[in-house]
Write a protein that holds these residues in place. Structure first.
Motif, short mmCIF file in Angstrom:
data_model
loop_
_atom_site.label_atom_id
_atom_site.label_comp_id
_atom_site.label_asym_id
_atom_site.label_seq_id
_atom_site.Cartn_x
_atom_site.Cartn_y
_atom_site.Cartn_z
N ASP D 197 0.82 -1.21 0.00
CA ASP D 197 0.00 0.00 0.00
C ASP D 197 0.85 1.26 0.00
O ASP D 197 0.56 2.23 -0.68
CB ASP D 197 -0.92 0.01 1.22
CG ASP D 197 -2.09 -0.95 1.03
OD1 ASP D 197 -2.32 -1.35 -0.14
OD2 ASP D 197 -2.74 -1.30 2.03
N HIS D 198 1.92 1.19 0.77
CA HIS D 198 2.80 2.35 0.81
C HIS D 198 3.47 2.55 -0.55
O HIS D 198 3.58 3.68 -1.03
CB HIS D 198 3.87 2.16 1.89
CG HIS D 198 4.80 3.32 2.00
ND1 HIS D 198 4.44 4.50 2.64
CD2 HIS D 198 6.07 3.50 1.53
CE1 HIS D 198 5.46 5.34 2.56
NE2 HIS D 198 6.46 4.77 1.89
N PHE D 199 3.85 1.43 -1.14
CA PHE D 199 4.46 1.52 -2.47
C PHE D 199 3.52 2.19 -3.46
O PHE D 199 3.92 3.01 -4.28
CB PHE D 199 4.85 0.13 -2.97
CG PHE D 199 5.33 0.11 -4.39
CD1 PHE D 199 6.64 0.43 -4.71
CD2 PHE D 199 4.46 -0.22 -5.43
CE1 PHE D 199 7.07 0.43 -6.02
CE2 PHE D 199 4.89 -0.22 -6.74
CZ PHE D 199 6.21 0.10 -7.05
N LEU D 200 2.23 1.83 -3.36
CA LEU D 200 1.27 2.39 -4.31
C LEU D 200 1.10 3.89 -4.10
O LEU D 200 0.83 4.63 -5.03
CB LEU D 200 -0.09 1.69 -4.17
CG LEU D 200 -0.09 0.21 -4.56
CD1 LEU D 200 -1.49 -0.36 -4.44
CD2 LEU D 200 0.42 0.02 -5.99
N ASP D 201 1.28 4.33 -2.86
CA ASP D 201 1.21 5.77 -2.62
C ASP D 201 2.47 6.48 -3.03
O ASP D 201 2.44 7.60 -3.51
CB ASP D 201 0.95 6.03 -1.12
CG ASP D 201 -0.49 5.76 -0.76
OD1 ASP D 201 -1.33 5.77 -1.68
OD2 ASP D 201 -0.77 5.53 0.43
N GLU D 202 3.59 5.84 -2.77
CA GLU D 202 4.86 6.46 -3.11
C GLU D 202 5.75 5.46 -3.84
O GLU D 202 6.66 4.88 -3.27
CB GLU D 202 5.56 6.95 -1.84
CG GLU D 202 4.95 8.23 -1.31
CD GLU D 202 5.49 8.56 0.07
OE1 GLU D 202 6.72 8.41 0.26
OE2 GLU D 202 4.70 8.95 0.93
N PRO D 203 5.47 5.24 -5.10
CA PRO D 203 6.19 4.22 -5.84
C PRO D 203 7.68 4.57 -6.01
O PRO D 203 8.04 5.73 -6.09
CB PRO D 203 5.48 4.20 -7.20
CG PRO D 203 4.86 5.53 -7.32
CD PRO D 203 4.50 5.97 -5.93
N VAL D 204 8.44 3.52 -6.05
CA VAL D 204 9.88 3.69 -6.24
C VAL D 204 10.30 2.76 -7.38
O VAL D 204 9.92 1.59 -7.39
CB VAL D 204 10.64 3.32 -4.95
CG1 VAL D 204 12.09 3.02 -5.24
CG2 VAL D 204 10.51 4.46 -3.94
N GLY D 205 11.03 3.30 -8.33
CA GLY D 205 11.51 2.48 -9.43
C GLY D 205 12.96 2.81 -9.68
O GLY D 205 13.62 3.46 -8.87
N SER D 206 13.43 2.35 -10.83
CA SER D 206 14.82 2.65 -11.14
C SER D 206 14.93 3.49 -12.41
O SER D 206 15.99 3.69 -12.94
CB SER D 206 15.59 1.34 -11.32
OG SER D 206 15.01 0.62 -12.40
N GLY D 207 13.78 3.94 -12.89
CA GLY D 207 13.73 4.64 -14.16
C GLY D 207 14.30 6.04 -14.11
O GLY D 207 14.74 6.51 -13.05
N PRO D 208 14.27 6.73 -15.25
CA PRO D 208 14.90 8.05 -15.35
C PRO D 208 14.17 9.14 -14.55
O PRO D 208 14.72 10.21 -14.34
CB PRO D 208 14.88 8.36 -16.84
CG PRO D 208 13.84 7.47 -17.42
CD PRO D 208 13.79 6.25 -16.56
#
Ligand SMILES: Nc1ncnc2c1ncn2[C@@H]1O[C@H](COP(=O)(O)OP(=O)(O)OP(=O)(O)O)[C@@H](O)[C@H]1O
Ligand SMILES: Nc1ncnc2c1ncn2[C@@H]1O[C@H](COP(=O)(O)OP(=O)(O)OP(=O)(O)O)[C@@H](O)[C@H]1O
Ligand SMILES: [Mg+2]
Ligand SMILES: [Mg+2]
Lengths: 349, 342, 313, 530, 304
Positions: D197-208
């Protein structure tokens, strides 16, 4: 002046005859509590315990200030309202217990004439239909007999037959009231309750209607309960008069006795407050000008409800409710200190 | 002729309403006078033009109504020609008015004080505090107990009688020279009515205000006024001092009106009534306006309109029965043709 | 006879007709009275005229339309009106993006706009009238329940309600009529009930009761006829609101579905062309506006004629 | 098998995009004078290094495995990275996060992850993250992408940067799969520590770009990720904003006033307005989405007669649709695999059959000389001019004596009919293939496919043979040929009547250069300042 | 006052229960959202499993009971589309919708009240005709059309206002006018007819008889009274206003409840629909309540 004096009827036949209508301990309390939840429910005591008898063929007048419960009483008699308490006995049957079809049948015998000729007729019905409605409702007449009866009734109340197909708005107030009377007479009622039938009309029309009612009463041997707040009109038509104040009858007697010798201070105040259309007497006439305003029927004063305005009130009046008693023959009064000789002399008991 | 004592002189006033259904001549040539400190009544059945007459004097006839003729001389000003702005100085100040319905004549959303004060502030050069004091004084004078409390309450918390007293206090607050009271007691109970009439009588005595009392209750008239003006169908049909009028009414309409009033003293007479109803202004009969209802109508009445004629002691009547010439003619006719028309 | 008039008892009636009632008698035909009142009101006349024209167009759409409703012409797409620059003579109001004649579509659209407008009002009216009459007349728990139901409906915007219903049921004219009908009944229920509450206190209703008339008869003969004018007025105006509502629903993609065509649909469909091909949306928009205007005028006039208070004015 | 076929089908996000930059035509108006204010706005934004892209619909979720939506993915690609990424010109997959890979056996693959990739929160991207990502989608069967990844089979972490995948049988399209929706790599530690749920609020990726803010139905705001493994200069935008503007004229309005640099879904009638406006231009680019009609060939239905089906195809003038109605924003086709897809039969592209005379004959032969009444279901507002197309087809069919009842359905109802197999004789639909491989695009037509059975009920053994052979054929050449042959069969037998491939239409500010991608992804870095 | 508040709150309960029941029934009839949630290749077992996990296989009354119990605790379920708590998604949108609604109400009031008074006091003049005409016109134009026209003319062509989105004061102007026009039209007509009626009241005549100026007669004595019914009827209009917002928000890409709702309805995202409808109903009821309080403040005849 006219010599055409109408016979004074014999005084009420209280001892000789069974009353047509008897009211016992009648009460009507309206719930005036707002909303669903309230610490204390409040009631408006529109009618607060009255006892009356009406004898066949007589006219009982009911007078009193506006809001004292006259119309409510009238509506209770014809069962337009349900009584909170008490009995209304008509020809030996308790009306308050009747229901459904029985009540509907009983309604034939008790009819009402309403105050406002403008609002008491359905504006979208023709005169013929209006008068025929009670006949149709009770299926007393059909077809030709029906229309004959309608025309007969119109004739009785002095409406010419050519008016039959008109709408109420095409008539003057007096004429409309005649339509109302014709409707009320249609089923040959025994009792006719008139709730201020003339107070919405002009003076000159008032007298037409009063005369008509009187004539009809003789003609059909009607028993009338005539409600009004204008004393002069009541005086003309009634045999006995009940004076109401704040939901109670405070004085009841023949009109002669009432006018000659009122025993309740309120009655006296009421009588003298009526302006007399004779300038000669205006400076000499005695009057009792009552002070103060009418108390609220939601919180009626303790003891005698008139004590707040009564010139003679004392502690006793504030505390004890006076009984409604026959202090003199055929003269009922509810007062601790009834007037004697109509001149404000107080008879201390 | 200008009388020293004369306050108001209405002459030949005509107020017509220009409605969608045509012109309604509600007031059609009304003339009368009022003297200083005099109590005058205008009586007549509903719709006879009493209210419109008084509104014309106040300059408050609303669209589509208009004063189309006649003069309203108040002191030396002709109010008939006044603009709304000029009238504003007169209204409430020189001429005040009490309306029929005490229940609806006070604005429900403002306190009594607010409404009372308004007229004083408008016409007298005083500050608010003084205006308040004057208002409370006035309330006390009209017999309202705890006037300072009532000053701050809203109209709905007062009874009908109290409201009517407030109205009276309001209209008297600027000491007007003329007070028009349009059926001030019809909405009230008799006992309250008696209080109000008593009060008005006292106040007039104290303040020397002239009053025009409009009513159709002859009882009230008999109790209160000096002079009576009887109106029928937009016209004055009779004018007389109150004592003579009740003793000896001249116009058949006045007579009918008196007779049909039930009197509390006499019992058991059949009441006398005037047949028919008041004609509407839109359907005015030709000739004498009363003739269709008049028991004495003659041929002459059907086609000729009578004028208001002055008789002995300043009485005025509008009826052919009092025109010698016409009556002579009629008598001859009846001699020739039998009984005169009823 | 002496000059002195002696008061004589005035004979009793029969009462003669008053001059006024005689006059009224002559003109008591409601139609002439209405016509007179109509002609007196300029907006009323305009309104009636517009409404009549719209009805005639709606009824005779087949005969009046120069082209078929879905008759396409790829060679002549988005042609401007004939009288505008670049227009072709056979298309008076131009063509749309499929080359269909806009005039013809507006003419055909009349029928459906009116059908939706009128029938949804009938549905709402019948439901609301019944609810209003009975709950107002009988009062008590029936009234309590009905009014709570009304409150609940009123607290949800009706367009939202309709959206939900339409998403549940298959779209189409019938669904649309049903959806608008069952959400709008509350307006009638509430107003009619209010009216019934006042009418039932009138003395003539009491009078009917006092002679023993049955409740159903009272409702039918005394209450209904006297609330009917209110009903007529609300429903007229309701037709106008429904036409606009249908347009909004079309905008949200839930209105009339092709091949049916309504003004609302055309307007919503043509909105993307407002900047480039103005005639696509403008003419159906005008048709809506003028019709609604006409109906509002007519409704206002009806309010005046049917309100007894304003008859004297 | 029937695994990956539904990618990006009917239930993908909004309509119709796609690209093939050869086909992209640009219209440019540089000669006209500048529209001052609009230009000023746009310039201001550019100076701030802010790029604004306005789309017709908003993204729906940051859950890469649970949205099934092209326009959502189009935003995701800027925040997340994939092991493989499609080349923007050729659409061929190329290694992205992967430094090296090897197919050890037909069904065993080994991938080496780059060792210089970091997530936005600073964690390094490792083989564990890869395993975590794919395990998640394979284990949780409530995820919408679940069914598309089950074939990946067992994933083994060999060392910090190496994973081994043992697939469920040979997977010729595996690399394509690893470059599509659901295959971006999630940060394992971040999610395990904070919860999904936290990820959906504040997603983290490795993209540009890293996530800044998402105001639903309004905008997604991203900012440049300075530690991106391809270097700081990878993109020139400091900030990227995706705005959701459903109303077309409003969206165009934002472009014209300079508040957006790239605007999607511009209908033909607005092209001139965009072109004629100073400082903006319109771009028409091909996508791999094909508009088609599903034909029910179930026994007893009128359209089970091949003559009727052929008559319908012959009655439709595809070119009239693309040229007149769509103003050239489409290309007639007889296959759903547009050029650029693996196995596309280019001979069937840009052709169509149209012969009203023959159509009438065929109908008469089939016994319908007096007319035939059938129903077509169609969505509305889903694909470029879909309702117009449906109405035009109705008109065309009526000319040969087919009375077509058109039933427009609201999307959720449409999809219900589609999935419930309650489709009528005809059903209008637009299909794309995000895998860019015929394995996905042609899976519909096998006799085993749930997408065929009960819906089209079309059976052809020869087709089945070709398809299943190709499905496991690791020889690209031969596999492609098999697919092309299969498409020939489809064009003849018409389980789907193909109409045209849909073009995407963009409005673009003259301040930027933009070449739309055929896969409908909006890589912000590919939009550049002029 | 306190009792009045409590009473109003208690009256709310049946309304909200009935309302949720209606919406819930609709949702129930709408069929199940599972079809839209799962990929097309999902097997019947998958469908059944998801249905069970969502409690969709229970009978209607059980489902409603569960819903109601949860709703009482503020839990309207998960959004199928966003996989998040429905109520919090809806709540996110409330400020935007409130901003729009309040702005358009303010616009409507500022326009309508003076217009209404003006045309009432100049009855049957050209001005009256003009104002009445424009207010009828204002009612006759669908607001999406109006909105698009505003965008074309005032945002694209003249670039006075921003085209869409939410942010600065300038952003709210066009949507507010679009949404407020119909309300303003209604309010103008209402103010006019009330003023006309009030101007004929006895107490206005009383005021005139006192000789006060026209201004005092109009603004002090008449307007305040005319305002009373306007306030109540305008409160009843809130629900229309929110309805109109659904359309307006879409035109102006205004991220309010309206847009969310339309999409939720289209996606059968019923948790969102329920939560939003519930919230809107609360809002409407709340505004009616405010109006009631206002009404009582304006009209001293009403007691608490
Ligand atoms: N339905 C009702 N609900 C509540 N109170 C009522 C109702 N009907 C009458 N009342 C109250 O009951 C009291 C008596 O009313 P009623 O109409 O009987 O008086 P009345 O003597 O006929 O007066 P009037 O002379 O004015 O007609 C009044 O205070 C009135 O306000
Ligand atoms: N605004 C108006 N428009 C048209 N006619 C009017 C208007 N106001 C009054 N009238 C008419 O003028 C006539 C006189 O009315 P007015 O009010 O003066 O009567 P009144 O004698 O005061 O009656 P009441 O005793 O009922 O108050 C009536 O016939 C009435 O219909
Ligand atoms: Mg009464
Ligand atoms: Mg009057």
């Amino acid at each position: 002046m006219s010599d055409k004096k109408v016979e004074t009827k014999e005084p009420h036949k209280s001892n000789t005859q069974e009353p047509l209508l008897e009211i016992r301990g009648l009460k009507k309390h309206f719930d005036v509590t707002e909303g669903w939840f309230k610490k204390k429910r409040e009631y408006l005591r529109a009618v607060d315990g009255i006892d009356l008898k009406v004898y066949p063929g007589e006219t009982l007048g009911i007078v009193g200030e506006s809001g004292c419960g006259k119309s409510t009483t009238g509506n209770l008699i014809v069962r337009l309202l349900e009584a909170t308490e008490g009995e209304i006995i008509f020809e030996g049957e308790n009306l308050t217990e009747l229901d459904g079809e029985k009540l509907r049948q009983k309604r034939k015998d008790i009819q009402m004439i309403f105050q406002d000729p403008f609002s008491s007729l359905n504006p979208r019905m023709r005169v013929f239909e209006l008068i025929a409605e009670p006949l149709r409702t009770h299926q007393t007449h059909k077809g030709k007999a029906l229309s004959e009866r309608v025309y007969e009734l119109m004739d009785v109340v002095g409406l010419s037959a050519e008016f039959a197909q008109r709408f109420p708005h095409e008539f003057s107030g007096g004429q409309r009231q005649r339509i109302g009377i014709a409707r009320a007479l249609a089923l040959n009622p025994k009792l006719l309750v008139c709730d201020e039938p003339v107070s919405a009309l002009d003076v000159s029309i008032q007298s037409q209607i009063l005369n008509l009612l009187k004539r009809l009463q003789e003609q059909f041997n009607l028993t009338l309960v005539f409600i009004a707040h204008g004393l002069p009109a009541v005086k003309h038509i009634s045999d006995r008069i009940a004076v109401m104040y704040l939901g109670k009858v405070v004085e009841l007697t023949t009109r002669e006795k009432l006018f000659a010798n009122p025993m309740h201070p309120y009655t006296e105040g009421l009588l003298t407050a009526v302006p007399v259309p004779d300038p000669e007497v205006r400076d000499t006439r005695e009057r009792v000008v009552l002070k103060g305003d009418i108390p609220s029927p939601v919180n009626p004063p303790s003891g005698c409800s008139f004590h707040t305005r009564c010139p003679f009130a004392d502690e006793k009046c504030k505390q004890d409710t006076p009984a409604f008693e026959e202090l003199k023959p055929d003269h009922f009064v509810a007062c601790h200190y009834p007037l004697e000789g109509g001149k404000g002399t107080i008879q201390r008991s | 002729m200008k009388d020293e004592n004369q306050l108001l002189n209405v002459s030949n006033l005509q107020t017509h309403f220009f409605t969608e259904n045509g012109t309604v001549p509600s007031v059609d040539g009304v003339s009368f006078q009022v003297n200083k400190g005099e109590l005058v009544a205008i009586v007549g059945e509903s719709g006879s033009g009493k209210s419109v007459t008084s509104l014309s004097i106040m300059g408050l006839v609303e669209d589509p109504g208009k004063i189309v003729g006649g003069d309203i001389m108040f002191e030396d000003k002709n109010l008939a020609t006044y603009t709304n702005k000029q009238m504003r100085k007169i209204r409430g100040n020189d001429i005040a008015m009490i309306f029929q319905e005490p229940l609806t004549s006070l604005n429900p959303v403002f306190t009594i004080g607010n409404q009372l004060r308004e007229a004083i502030l408008q016409h007298q050069n005083v500050d608010k505090a003084t205006a308040k004091k004057m208002s409370i004084d006035m309330l006390t004078q009209v017999g309202i107990p705890r006037a300072d409390k009532v000053y701050n309450s809203f109209p709905h918390s007062l009874s009908g009688g109290m409201r009517q007293r407030v109205m009276i206090a309001m209209s008297l607050s600027c000491n007007p020279k003329l007070l028009i009271a349009d059926e001030p007691t019809t909405a009230l109970d008799v006992t309250i009515q008696a209080q109000i009439l008593e009060l008005m009588k006292d106040l007039v005595k104290k303040m020397d205000t002239a009053i025009i009392l409009i009513t159709h209750d002859l009882g009230v008239v008999a109790e209160l006024v000096d002079r009576v003006i009887v109106m029928y169908a937009g016209q004055v049909v009779e004018q007389s001092d109150v004592f003579t009028l009740f003793k000896d009414p001249k116009h058949p309409y006045t007579k009918g009106l008196l007779d049909s009033t039930p009197k509390i003293q006499d019992l058991n007479e059949e009441l006398i009534s005037i047949k028919g109803t008041v004609p509407t202004p839109a359907n005015m009969p030709e000739g004498c306006r009363f003739h269709p209802r008049c028991p004495h109508a003659m041929d002459h009445c059907i086609s000729h309109e009578p004028q208001l004629e002055t008789m002995e002691n300043g009485r005025e009547v509008r009826c052919w029965l009092f025109d010698e010439e016409v009556m002579e003619h009629e008598r001859q006719k009846s001699g020739n043709e039998g009984t005169p028309q009823k | 006879m002496s000059q002195q008039v002696t008061p004589e008892p005035i004979p009793e009636p029969p009462v003669e007709p008053t001059p006024e009632s005689k006059r009224r008698l002559k003109k008591s035909s409601p139609i002439t009275r209405w016509a007179k009142l109509l002609l007196k009101s300029k907006t009323g006349t305009v309104g009636l005229f517009i409404v009549l024209v719209v009805f005639i167009v709606g009824i005779f759409a087949d005969q009046l339309a120069p082209f078929g409703v879905n008759e396409q012409n790829y060679a002549n797409m988005l042609a401007p009106p004939s009288w505008a620059e670049g227009g072709t003579s056979e298309h008076f109001l131009g063509t749309d993006n499929l080359g269909r004649d806009i005039l013809s579509r507006i003419i055909y659209g009349t029928t459906i706009s009116l059908l939706v407008g009128i029938f949804s009002v009938v549905v709402a009216g019948v439901l609301g009238m019944a609810a209003g009459l009975f709950s107002g007349y009988y009062g008590g728990w029936l009234d309590t329940i009905t009014m709570r139901l009304v409150d609940a409906f009123l607290s949800i915007p009706n367009i939202l309600f309709i959206l939900v219903i339409l998403s549940v049921l298959n779209p189409g004219i019938l669904t649309l009529i049903f959806a608008i009908g069952v959400t709008n009944w509350v307006i009638y229920a509430r107003l009619i009930r209010g009216e019934v509450l006042s009418v039932k206190e009138r003395e003539y209703v009491k009078a009917a009761k006092s002679i023993g008339t049955k409740n159903m008869t009272i409702i039918r003969r005394h209450i209904l006829p006297n609330v009917f004018s209110t009903f007529i007025v609300i429903s007229t105006l309701s037709v106008a609101t429904t036409i606009i509502l249908e347009a909004s629903l079309s905008f949200l993609g839930m209105g009339v579905q092709p091949p049916d065509v309504s003004w609302g649909y055309m307007l919503a469909d043509g909105r993307d062309y407002l900047a480039t091909n103005w005639w696509l949306a403008t003419f159906p928009g005008l048709a809506i506006t003028i019709t609604v205007l006409g109906i509002i005028f007519l409704g206002d006039w009806l309010r005046d004629v049917l309100d007894p208070r304003s008859q004297g004015r | 098998g029937g695994e990956d076929n539904n990618d990006n089908e009917a239930n993908t996000g909004n309509a119709d995009e796609g690209n093939d930059n050869n086909a992209a035509e640009e219209t440019d108006n540089n000669n006209a004078e500048n529209d001052d204010e609009g230009q000023a706005e746009a310039e201001e934004l550019i100076e701030d290094s802010t790029l604004v892209i306005a789309m017709g619909t908003d993204m729906v979720s940051w859950d890469i495995h649970d949205h099934g939506n092209t326009s959502t993915e189009a935003v995701h690609v800027n925040v997340f990275d994939y092991m493989f990424k499609r080349n923007k010109d050729t659409m061929e997959v190329e290694p992205h996060l992967v430094s090296d890979y090897e197919s050890i056996e037909d069904d065993v693959w080994e991938f080496t992850i780059r060792d210089d990739v970091y997530f936005h929160n600073g964690d390094q991207l490792t083989a564990e993250d890869v395993k975590f990502t794919f395990d998640r989608v394979m284990e949780d069967d409530t995820l919408s992408e679940h069914a598309r990844f089950t074939q990946l089979g067992d994933i083994e972490v060999l060392d910090e940067f190496t994973v081994r995948m043992t697939t469920d049988g040979p997977q010729p399209s595996l690399l394509n799969r690893l470059g599509q929706t659901g295959a971006s790599i999630l940060p394992k530690d971040y999610i395990e520590e904070n919860g999904m749920d936290h990820f959906l609020d504040e997603p983290v990726g490795s993209g540009p770009y890293s996530f800044v803010n998402w105001a639903r139905d309004d905008r997604v705001e991203l900012e440049k990720f300075d530690d991106y493994f391809l270097g700081e200069d990878f993109t020139e935008w400091e900030e990227v904003v995706f705005r959701a503007i459903p109303e077309t004229s409003t969206r165009v309005g934002e472009l014209l006033t300079g508040n957006a640099h790239v605007v999607t879904d511009i209908p033909p009638n607005e092209w001139d307005r965009v072109d004629e406006n100073d400082g903006t231009r319109h771009i028409n680019a091909e996508s791999n989405r094909t508009m088609l009609i599903i034909v029910r060939q179930t026994e007893g239905v009128a359209t089970s007669d091949p003559r009727v089906v052929e008559a319908i195809d012959l009655a439709i003038d595809n070119e009239a649709i693309t040229e007149q109605v769509m103003q050239g924003s489409g290309t007639p086709t007889r296959t759903r695999m547009t050029p650029g897809n693996v196995g596309a039969n280019e001979d069937l592209f840009d052709t169509f059959v149209y012969d009203q005379e023959r159509a009438r004959e065929l109908l008469a032969e089939a016994g319908y000389e007096d007319g035939l009444e059938i129903t077509m279901q169609a969505p509305q507002g889903r694909y470029l001019m879909d309702s117009d197309i449906a109405e035009v087809i109705t008109g065309m069919l009526s000319e040969v004596g087919i009375d077509l009842n058109l039933e427009f359905l609201e999307w959720s109802q449409f999809i219900e009919h589609y999935q419930g197999n309650t489709n009528e004789e005809l059903m209008l639909l637009g299909l794309a293939s995000s895998l860019f491989d015929s394995a996905q695009g042609l899976d519909h037509y096998t006799s085993e496919s749930p997408l065929n059975e009960g819906r089209m009920d079309w059976v052809n053994e020869e087709f089945d043979e070709l398809f299943f052979a190709a499905d496991v054929n690791m020889d690209p050449e031969e596999r492609s040929q098999q697919y092309q042959d299969a498409q020939e069969i489809l064009a003849e037998e018409r389980p789907h009547i193909y109409l045209h491939s849909i073009n995407m239409n963009f409005g673009v500010s003259d301040l930027v250069d933009y070449e739309p991608r055929i896969d409908e992804m909006y890589y912000a870095d590919e939009i550049t300042r002029r | 006052m306190k009792r009045f508040l409590i009473q109003r709150l208690l009256q709310l309960i049946p309304v909200l229960i009935i309302m949720t029941f209606i919406v819930f029934s609709l949702v129930y009839v709408a069929g199940d959202p599972v079809a839209l949630m799962l990929p097309e290749e999902a097997s019947p077992e998958d469908v059944a499993r998801v249905q069970e996990s969502l409690g969709l296989n229970e009978p209607f009354y059980v489902q409603y009971g569960i819903f109601l119990t949860n709703a009482v605790q503020g839990d309207f379920g998960q959004s199928y589309r966003y996989n998040q708590d429905a109520m919090s998604i809806v709540l996110e949108r409330v400020p935007a919708t409130m901003e729009l609604a309040i702005a358009s109400m303010i616009f409507a009031t500022i326009i309508a009240i003076p217009m209404g008074i003006w045309s009432a006091t100049r009855r049957n003049t050209f001005i009256d005709l003009f104002i009445t005409g424009s207010s009828v016109l204002g009612k006759a134009m669908p607001n999406f059309w109006l909105g698009i026209m505003f965008i074309l003319i005032l945002a694209v062509n003249t670039q006075i206002f921003p085209v869409s989105g939410r942010g600065t004061f300038m952003h709210v102007v066009l949507p507010a006018i679009t949404l407020g026009t119909a309300v303003a039209a209604e309010m103008t007509r209402l103010t006019r007819s009330n003023m006309i009626e009030i101007l004929q009241q006895d107490y206005v005549r009383t005021a005139k008889a006192k000789g006060v100026s026209n201004g005092i007669v109009t603004y002090k004595h008449s307007f305040r009274n005319a305002l009373i019914p306007v306030v109540t009827i305008m409160a009843l209009q809130t629900s229309t206003l929110v309805g109109g917002a659904i359309v307006t928000e879409q035109v102006f890409a205004w991220p309010g409840i309206g847009q969310l709702l339309v999409q939720a309805v289209n996606a059968r995202d019923m948790a969102i629909v329920q939560a939003a409808v519930f919230l809107i109903a609360l809002l409407v009821i709340f505004i009616n309540f405010i109006a009631d309080v206002l009404y009582r403040l304006l009209d001293p005849r009403i007691k608490y």
